[in-house]
Scaffold this active site. Structure first.
Site: not given
Ligand code: SAH
Length: 224
Positions: A61
């Protein structure tokens, strides 16, 4: 310009736009090296206020979003926090800086559990968390976070960093009275609304729309 100077410049910018409003959120941003959570060839962009690719079609993010969410969560020392969407592991470590600061007695530490559905990213996040020195304060779990993490519930704070079709009800159930849940709600690949859910001391739920955001889609049982 050195990364250290770029980081200080970005902090001033984030304060000017109101993404950073408190000292703990500012210090947490200062202490966690965002470059350690990026693929090597993107490290020079660590202190630009933008999301960046981390592999598997996902992104870390933007700094303003991390800080803004940390402000809205009103994090305190000792909090148990659940993040859904570990990605690079970066956001979880900024939270750990606030709920479990290194300079206080460990018995007062809170903890961050962060869930990641893509196995390679869970490994990537775990490796980054260790490298950056947060392994005792952040636990990366591979799994579907849309169902929460009942084994470690309830949580003081929960944040979802991927966009959900609606608020996943297991997350509301796994929130402590007095707790706060942040979740982007809306269609994939368009703007979504960051929703703040509060569970009052008497168990009553309130819901407030904060602002328009863009996140990658939430997968899994309560995702898209
Ligand atoms: N917070 C992260 C960025 C998040 S991007 C950072 O600091 O880098 C969103 C992430 O959510 C992605 O890696 C994606 O694979 C994950 N994601 C999507 N659906 C999900 C679910 N149901 N459970 C866990 N992770 C999930």
């Amino acid at each position: 310009m050195s990364l250290a100077r770029e980081k200080e410049r970005l902090i001033q910018e984030l304060k000017a736009i109101g993404a950073i409003r408190s000292k703990p959120v500012e210090e947490a941003f200062r202490r966690v090296a965002r470059e350690l959570f990026l693929p090597e060839h993107l490290r020079m962009y660590a202190y630009m206020d933008t999301p960046l690719p981390i592999g598997s079609g996902q992104t870390i993010s933007a700094p303003h979003m991390v800080c803004l969410m940390n402000e809205e969560l009103r994090l305190e020392v000792g909090h148990k926090v659940l993040e859904v969407g570990a990605g690079s592991g970066y956001h979880a470590c900024t939270i750990a800086e606030i709920v479990a600061p290194i300079d206080i007695d460990r018995s007062l530490w809170g903890h961050v559990w962060t869930l990641e559905i893509v196995e390679e990213l869970a490994d990537y996040a775990r490796c980054n968390v260790e490298k950056a020195g947060y392994r005792d304060r952040v636990t990366v779990v591979h799994g579907d976070g849309s169902r929460g993490l009942p084994e470690y519930a309830p949580f003081d704070r929960i944040l979802v960093t991927a966009a959900a079709p609606d608020i996943p009800h297991p997350l509301i159930e796994q929130l402590k009275p007095g707790g706060i849940l942040l979740v982007p709600v809306g269609r994939p690949y368009s703007t979504q609304i960051l929703v703040k859910v509060e569970k009052k001391a008497d168990g009553r739920i309130t819901r407030k729309n904060l602002l328009d955001v863009i996140f990658v889609p939430l997968r899994g049982e309560y995702g898209w």
